[in-house]
Design a protein around this motif. Structure first.
Motif, mmCIF file in Angstrom:
data_model
loop_
_atom_site.group_PDB
_atom_site.id
_atom_site.type_symbol
_atom_site.label_atom_id
_atom_site.label_comp_id
_atom_site.label_asym_id
_atom_site.label_seq_id
_atom_site.Cartn_x
_atom_site.Cartn_y
_atom_site.Cartn_z
ATOM 1 N N VAL A 55 -4.152 21.523 -6.331
ATOM 2 C CA VAL A 55 -4.388 20.645 -7.475
ATOM 3 C C VAL A 55 -4.742 19.234 -7.022
ATOM 4 N N PHE A 56 -4.868 19.026 -5.727
ATOM 5 C CA PHE A 56 -5.187 17.690 -5.220
ATOM 6 C C PHE A 56 -6.505 17.155 -5.767
ATOM 7 N N PRO A 57 -7.594 17.914 -5.790
ATOM 8 C CA PRO A 57 -8.845 17.348 -6.304
ATOM 9 C C PRO A 57 -8.739 16.853 -7.738
ATOM 10 N N GLN A 58 -8.058 17.608 -8.597
ATOM 11 C CA GLN A 58 -7.930 17.184 -9.989
ATOM 12 C C GLN A 58 -7.047 15.942 -10.113
ATOM 13 N N ALA A 59 -5.937 15.935 -9.366
ATOM 14 C CA ALA A 59 -5.057 14.768 -9.420
ATOM 15 C C ALA A 59 -5.731 13.532 -8.834
ATOM 16 N N LEU A 60 -6.508 13.708 -7.770
ATOM 17 C CA LEU A 60 -7.220 12.568 -7.179
ATOM 18 C C LEU A 60 -8.280 12.017 -8.126
ATOM 19 N N ALA A 61 -8.909 12.907 -8.882
ATOM 20 C CA ALA A 61 -9.952 12.447 -9.800
ATOM 21 C C ALA A 61 -9.405 11.509 -10.870
ATOM 22 N N LEU A 62 -8.109 11.561 -11.160
ATOM 23 C CA LEU A 62 -7.511 10.681 -12.159
ATOM 24 C C LEU A 62 -6.717 9.537 -11.539
ATOM 25 N N PRO A 65 -9.278 6.394 -9.986
ATOM 26 C CA PRO A 65 -9.738 5.380 -10.957
ATOM 27 C C PRO A 65 -8.614 4.476 -11.454
ATOM 28 N N CYS A 66 -7.431 5.034 -11.657
ATOM 29 C CA CYS A 66 -6.313 4.211 -12.103
ATOM 30 C C CYS A 66 -5.950 3.171 -11.038
ATOM 31 N N ALA A 67 -5.971 3.571 -9.761
ATOM 32 C CA ALA A 67 -5.666 2.628 -8.685
ATOM 33 C C ALA A 67 -6.720 1.530 -8.607
ATOM 34 N N VAL A 68 -7.980 1.901 -8.777
ATOM 35 C CA VAL A 68 -9.058 0.896 -8.724
ATOM 36 C C VAL A 68 -8.926 -0.094 -9.887
ATOM 37 N N ILE A 69 -8.641 0.394 -11.075
ATOM 38 C CA ILE A 69 -8.493 -0.499 -12.241
ATOM 39 C C ILE A 69 -7.280 -1.411 -12.063
ATOM 40 N N TRP A 273 -1.210 6.846 -18.289
ATOM 41 C CA TRP A 273 -2.266 6.447 -17.354
ATOM 42 C C TRP A 273 -2.688 4.996 -17.606
ATOM 43 N N VAL A 274 -2.887 4.652 -18.879
ATOM 44 C CA VAL A 274 -3.313 3.286 -19.216
ATOM 45 C C VAL A 274 -2.191 2.282 -18.951
ATOM 46 N N LEU A 275 -0.975 2.610 -19.370
ATOM 47 C CA LEU A 275 0.141 1.683 -19.185
ATOM 48 C C LEU A 275 0.432 1.437 -17.701
ATOM 49 N N SER A 292 -1.749 0.817 -4.615
ATOM 50 C CA SER A 292 -0.946 1.898 -4.031
ATOM 51 C C SER A 292 0.062 2.442 -5.024
ATOM 52 N N ILE A 293 0.758 1.547 -5.722
ATOM 53 C CA ILE A 293 1.773 2.011 -6.679
ATOM 54 C C ILE A 293 1.135 2.794 -7.816
ATOM 55 N N ALA A 294 0.041 2.312 -8.351
ATOM 56 C CA ALA A 294 -0.638 3.026 -9.446
ATOM 57 C C ALA A 294 -1.131 4.394 -8.989
ATOM 58 N N PHE A 295 -1.646 4.442 -7.776
ATOM 59 C CA PHE A 295 -2.160 5.727 -7.270
ATOM 60 C C PHE A 295 -1.025 6.755 -7.132
ATOM 61 N N VAL A 296 0.083 6.368 -6.549
ATOM 62 C CA VAL A 296 1.174 7.313 -6.310
ATOM 63 C C VAL A 296 1.772 7.810 -7.622
ATOM 64 N N VAL A 297 1.999 6.894 -8.562
ATOM 65 C CA VAL A 297 2.626 7.286 -9.830
ATOM 66 C C VAL A 297 1.733 8.244 -10.611
ATOM 67 N N VAL A 298 0.473 7.894 -10.750
ATOM 68 C CA VAL A 298 -0.438 8.742 -11.528
ATOM 69 C C VAL A 298 -0.684 10.072 -10.809
ATOM 70 N N PHE A 299 -0.828 10.021 -9.483
ATOM 71 C CA PHE A 299 -1.054 11.256 -8.731
ATOM 72 C C PHE A 299 0.128 12.218 -8.895
#
Length: 510
Positions: A55-62, A65-69, A273-275, A292-299
């Motif tokens: 499920v890594f590709p699907q989780a990375l796809a979301l 973008p959250c980490a970049v924003i 995701w937005v919050l 980093s924090i946004a990426f880990v939490v959303v992933f």
């Protein structure tokens, strides 16, 4: 969706070409090979980077973008804008409570999805067990009378095709694959009208089950099944148990995860995701920390969520779904094995009271069970050698391997002569002379020369030998020629010695 995927095969013996294509290697079965195979390794890091079925590709796809924003917002708030945006402790507590509720719902759904997946695996694995056992009972109950041989064989070949079709029809009804076809034995000799009716039927498994039960009833009326009716009821019970298991498997398709639960989880995940992007951007002091924090939490949240989505419908064709085509091939391979003559009849057993009453244990590998060496020491040979040592007729250093070979050859030759001459047991001394065994063969047998000789059998009589063999002969190693003759004699012995009389001859030879 084509259900009757016909596989052209040879008719005599049954589906030999299909057996070659579907038989797994020794010790391996198709379903295990079709699933994703992985090894943890010493430290458990090697398989963590595999992407097949992940499920890594699907989780990375979301999560990316959250980490970049989050990084962009944090950089803008800290370096470009003069706004002083900060999140109070009360707001962080509210976000923490929201994340806890969402995490609980996601974990609950993932656990439920895994339970559904495991139940599907269990049901589809139990289903062939019930139906194969019913088929095995029918084969065992068949009439062995010579005048019924051809009818029994026709019944078995008709039944094995219906059982294969029954399991394949069950898999096709629960399957959610796009190409819903499976391998069966050849169906060309069934009447076309019945096959056309089956293709148009919306309950194929029930129709094939009815055909199978009716065929068994007709065979019992024709005396092709030689077993009392109360025992025959076991077959119908197992066929019915398989139908109950099939209906339980259909439940997983007919009753998916409740829609309100799936909807609220998906909606809360989008809000989370937005919050996460906004709160992390406003709270972190460094841009890299915010990303980093946004990426880990959303992933983490979305990865666990996608695991539940991957497992809750187990009858598809995703890498983590149940390998139904492989299970059908495995069922066909099992049926092929059972239709073999060696599988339908129990192996012959050359009973020897002196040897087998000791109940000796041997540690063998089933993979090399038929590759037994001729130099293995039998209990009977060891016991015979010990008696000779105690009585002084042989030296303690006599080779037990040699004794084992000689005793086995004598047993086989005595049994072969008994089958060919149909007379009283022959003298082991005469047998040794006819088999042209070394003189030490006479030391492995009792000196019995008083047996009658049938007419027409040529006897080669040697001069009387001393009661005690020479130590040099007893200590000599078995030659390749002796090992070859002993192995040949063992094969003849296993094929010829089937009655109590021949077993007694073998005992006399020992």
């Amino acid at each position: 969706q084509a259900v009757l995927a016909r596989v052209p095969v040879a008719r005599d013996p049954l589906c030999r070409s299909v057996c070659r294509s579907t038989h797994p290697p020794a010790g391996k079965r198709h379903p295990s090979r079709a699933m994703i195979q992985y090894r943890h390794g010493t430290w458990g890091f090697t398989f963590a980077w595999s992407l097949k079925g992940s499920v890594f590709p699907q989780a990375l796809a979301l999560s990316l973008p959250c980490a970049v924003i989050a990084a962009a917002l944090n950089y803008a708030l800290n370096n470009i804008s003069d706004l002083d945006v900060s999140i109070s402790s009360a707001g962080l507590n509210v976000l923490g409570g929201f994340s806890f509720i969402l995490g609980f719902l996601i974990v609950f759904r993932s656990q439920t999805a895994y339970a559904r997946w495991w139940e599907g695996c269990t049901l589809l694995q139990k289903l062939p067990g019930e139906w194969f056992n019913a088929f095995s009972c029918c084969v065992a109950f068949c009439n062995t009378s010579p005048d019924k041989l051809e009818e029994v064989e026709a019944f078995q070949h008709r039944l094995v095709r219906l059982v294969s079709l029954l399991y394949g029809a069950a898999l096709s009804e629960v399957s959610e694959m796009q190409s819903n076809s499976f391998e069966f034995f050849d169906l060309d000799d069934f009447e076309p009208e019945s096959c056309a009716f089956l293709e148009q039927s919306s309950h194929k498994c029930e129709v094939v089950l009815q055909w199978t039960q009716q065929l068994i009833v007709e065979a019992q009326r024709a005396k092709l099944l030689d077993v009392p009716p109360p025992i025959m009821s076991r077959v119908f019970n197992q066929l019915g148990n398989g139908m109950v298991i099939f209906n339980n498997a259909e439940k997983l398709n007919d009753f998916p995860m409740p829609f309100p639960l799936a909807q609220i989880i998906q909606f809360l995940l989008m809000i989370h995701w937005v919050l996460t992007a906004v709160v992390v951007a406003a709270s972190a002091d460094d841009t890299m920390w915010a990303a980093s924090i946004a990426f880990v939490v959303v992933f983490g949240f979305w990865g666990v969520h996608y695991i539940g989505l991957e497992l809750e419908r187990p009858f598809g064709e995703d890498p983590n779904d149940i390998p139904m085509r492989a299970m059908q091939k495995d069922m066909n391979a099992s049926l092929c094995e059972l239709m073999h003559d060696r599988a339908r009849m129990p192996p012959r057993f050359a009973y020897n009271a002196e040897k087998h009453r000791l109940l000796n244990m041997n540690k063998v590998s089933l993979g090399g069970f038929t590759k037994r060496s001729c130099s293995n020491v039998s209990v009977c040979a060891e016991a015979t050698q010990r008696r000779r040592v105690n009585s002084g007729t042989a030296e303690p250093d006599a080779s037990p391997e040699t004794c084992s070979l000689v005793v086995a050859a004598l047993e086989a030759q005595v049994s072969a002569d008994f089958q060919s001459a149909s007379s009283t047991p022959l003298s082991p001394k005469r047998v040794a002379a006819e088999a042209q065994l070394p003189p030490m063969a006479e030391a492995a047998s009792e000196q019995r020369d008083d047996a009658a000789v049938p007419d027409g059998v040529q006897v080669v009589v040697s001069e009387p030998e001393p009661q005690s063999p020479t130590p040099a002969l007893m200590r000599q190693s078995p030659t390749p020629e002796l090992m070859r003759r002993a192995a040949t004699a063992l094969e003849r012995n296993e094929a010829l010695r089937t009655g109590a009389a021949s077993a007694e001859l073998g005992k006399a030879a020992v």
